[in-house]
Design an enzyme around this catalytic site. Structure first.
Site, PDB file in Angstrom:
ATOM      1  N   ARG A  46       0.847  -1.192   0.000  1.00 35.52           N
ATOM      2  CA  ARG A  46       0.000   0.000   0.000  1.00 35.52           C
ATOM      3  C   ARG A  46       0.881   1.239   0.000  1.00 35.52           C
ATOM      4  O   ARG A  46       1.968   1.238   0.598  1.00 35.52           O
ATOM      5  CB  ARG A  46      -0.847   0.062   1.278  1.00 35.52           C
ATOM      6  CG  ARG A  46      -2.152  -0.703   1.235  1.00 35.52           C
ATOM      7  CD  ARG A  46      -3.177  -0.053   0.315  1.00 35.52           C
ATOM      8  NE  ARG A  46      -4.416  -0.815   0.254  1.00 35.52           N
ATOM      9  CZ  ARG A  46      -4.639  -1.848  -0.569  1.00 35.52           C
ATOM     10  NH1 ARG A  46      -3.719  -2.251  -1.416  1.00 35.52           N
ATOM     11  NH2 ARG A  46      -5.805  -2.476  -0.568  1.00 35.52           N
ATOM     12  N   GLU A  67      -2.202   7.959  -4.121  1.00 37.31           N
ATOM     13  CA  GLU A  67      -2.502   7.542  -5.491  1.00 37.31           C
ATOM     14  C   GLU A  67      -3.971   7.820  -5.825  1.00 37.31           C
ATOM     15  O   GLU A  67      -4.793   7.842  -4.912  1.00 37.31           O
ATOM     16  CB  GLU A  67      -2.162   6.054  -5.685  1.00 37.31           C
ATOM     17  CG  GLU A  67      -2.999   5.103  -4.848  1.00 37.31           C
ATOM     18  CD  GLU A  67      -2.567   3.650  -4.986  1.00 37.31           C
ATOM     19  OE1 GLU A  67      -1.388   3.337  -4.772  1.00 37.31           O
ATOM     20  OE2 GLU A  67      -3.455   2.828  -5.290  1.00 37.31           O
ATOM     21  N   HIS A 117      -0.821   0.408  -9.693  1.00 31.10           N
ATOM     22  CA  HIS A 117      -1.588  -0.476  -8.782  1.00 31.10           C
ATOM     23  C   HIS A 117      -2.287  -1.602  -9.550  1.00 31.10           C
ATOM     24  O   HIS A 117      -3.508  -1.713  -9.537  1.00 31.10           O
ATOM     25  CB  HIS A 117      -2.600   0.353  -7.972  1.00 31.10           C
ATOM     26  CG  HIS A 117      -3.021  -0.342  -6.705  1.00 31.10           C
ATOM     27  ND1 HIS A 117      -3.372   0.323  -5.561  1.00 31.10           N
ATOM     28  CD2 HIS A 117      -3.158  -1.657  -6.406  1.00 31.10           C
ATOM     29  CE1 HIS A 117      -3.715  -0.536  -4.617  1.00 31.10           C
ATOM     30  NE2 HIS A 117      -3.583  -1.750  -5.113  1.00 31.10           N
TER      31      HIS A 117
HETATM   32  C1  8YV Z   1      -7.017  -4.123  -5.745  1.00 33.40           C
HETATM   33  C2  8YV Z   1      -5.372  -4.490  -3.829  1.00 33.40           C
HETATM   34  O1  8YV Z   1      -6.967  -4.173  -7.111  1.00 33.40           O
HETATM   35  O2  8YV Z   1      -6.545  -6.395  -3.094  1.00 33.40           O
HETATM   36  C3  8YV Z   1      -5.939  -5.380  -2.781  1.00 33.40           C
HETATM   37  O3  8YV Z   1      -5.768  -5.067  -1.581  1.00 33.40           O
HETATM   38  O4  8YV Z   1      -4.611  -3.636  -3.542  1.00 33.40           O
HETATM   39  C4  8YV Z   1      -5.718  -4.709  -5.263  1.00 33.40           C
HETATM   40  O5  8YV Z   1      -5.716  -6.063  -5.539  1.00 33.40           O
HETATM   41  C5  8YV Z   1      -7.320  -2.710  -5.323  1.00 33.40           C
HETATM   42  O6  8YV Z   1      -7.346  -2.560  -3.951  1.00 33.40           O
HETATM   43  C6  8YV Z   1      -8.676  -2.246  -5.873  1.00 33.40           C
HETATM   44  O7  8YV Z   1      -9.747  -2.959  -5.309  1.00 33.40           O
END
Ligand code: 8YV
Length: 327
Positions: free
Chosen positions: A240, A269, A287
């Site tokens: 993150r 972001e 991402h």
């Molecule tokens: C997602 C992510 O695409 O699952 C997670 O925690 O960071 C990613 O796989 C993103 O969060 C959007 O939902």
């Protein structure tokens, strides 16, 4: 009987929307643009459930304004957009999408590590710019991947997937640091050795961050931590934004305090700190670590399964706070 009403907060696969329409009155945001806080509050009125995509903040104020809400189903394994204690207090269930994205995200973590260590995007930009006029002995010479030391900070399912790839596929010496230590069986399976955070920073040739974001992990990698890393080291973040201090990282990259970084996530972001856009030794992706068609569809279907499971059958599949609703 009236179908419960739900909101899908962001555009998602049509086939998943069609599934949800079989069980619910569905209102959806058809756009890739996130709803503003006010739009989200307005469109949540009277809804029993919401399909979120990780960007919508669910907190005490929103819950107080949406008393009919019973479940927030995140299409993400990370759920730092949820104030889980507030949701539990309001008896609102939170769910996420673990497991279905583990291997795909680990693949991407490893791809980013290799692209970073072997200077893939930097050298491609050079070639596209017409600057490749001759071979030279040190042209984009990078860091070795096979046989080097892979450090992993955060050893959940995705961290373990990256460890397995490193140990079994590339003969890497794997060390890790985590809040809790893995069982001896899992350590053996991942061929990973538990170390303190300092040793991890000091010894890793490639450091991969896979820990969840929380106030405790905010800027877990800042100037002090970067200063402890090898000047030849690479840093990869598929966890993150906010876990790394992006300003300190850009400075460390510019000053070659570390060799290179690969980042899939950023503080604030989709904005990216301008300093990161101007340093050459960083690979930047928007991402997309879980972004294969198959995995994103599986994530969306799991979020839908949770809405259907809880609101129709009283049994969610992957609840985060089952104690909130006694399920
Ligand atoms: C997602 C992510 O695409 O699952 C997670 O925690 O960071 C990613 O796989 C993103 O969060 C959007 O939902």
């Amino acid at each position: 009987m009236n179908k419960p009403s739900i909101l899908i907060a962001r555009a998602v696969f049509p086939e998943v929307i069609a599934r949800l329409q079989q069980h619910f009155e569905v209102e959806q945001n058809d756009s890739d643009e996130p709803l503003s806080r006010d739009q989200l509050l307005a469109r949540l009125q009277g809804k029993a459930g919401v399909f979120t995509t990780g960007g919508e903040r669910i907190d005490a104020a929103l819950l107080a304004a949406c008393p009919q809400l019973r479940i927030c189903a995140n299409m993400a394994v990370g759920y730092n957009n949820f104030d889980l204690p507030a949701m539990t207090a309001a008896k609102v269930l939170g769910t996420n999408t673990p497991d279905v994205l583990t291997e795909t995200t680990a693949d991407f973590g490893f791809a980013l590590l290799m692209a970073t260590a072997r200077r893939l995007t930097e050298s491609e930009h050079f070639l596209r710019a017409g600057q490749w006029t001759k071979w030279s002995y040190d042209l984009f010479a990078g860091a070795e991947v096979h046989g080097s030391t892979l450090g992993i900070l955060g050893m959940g399912r995705i961290g373990q997937g990256i460890a397995r790839r490193g140990a079994h596929g590339f003969g890497m010496n794997v060390i890790y640091h985590n809040r809790s230590r893995l069982t001896p069986e899992l350590e053996q399976e991942c061929k990973a050795r538990y170390v303190g955070k300092e040793e991890l920073l000091r010894e890793a040739d490639h450091l991969v961050l896979v820990l969840p974001y929380s106030p405790e992990s905010h800027h877990a990698i800042g100037a002090a931590e970067l200063a402890q890393m090898k000047p030849t080291a690479t840093l990869v973040n598929v966890a993150r934004g906010g876990i790394v201090d992006d300003v300190a990282l850009a400075k460390a990259l510019r000053e070659r305090r570390i060799a290179a970084a690969g980042l899939d996530v950023f503080e604030g972001e989709p904005k990216v700190h301008p300093d990161l856009l101007t340093v050459p030794n960083v690979v930047l992706t928007p991402h997309i670590a879980s972004g294969t068609v198959k995995t994103r569809l599986a994530m969306a279907n799991l979020a839908a399964d949770n809405l259907i499971g809880y609101l129709v059958h009283g049994k969610p599949v992957t609840p985060l706070n089952p104690e909130a609703v006694g399920s």
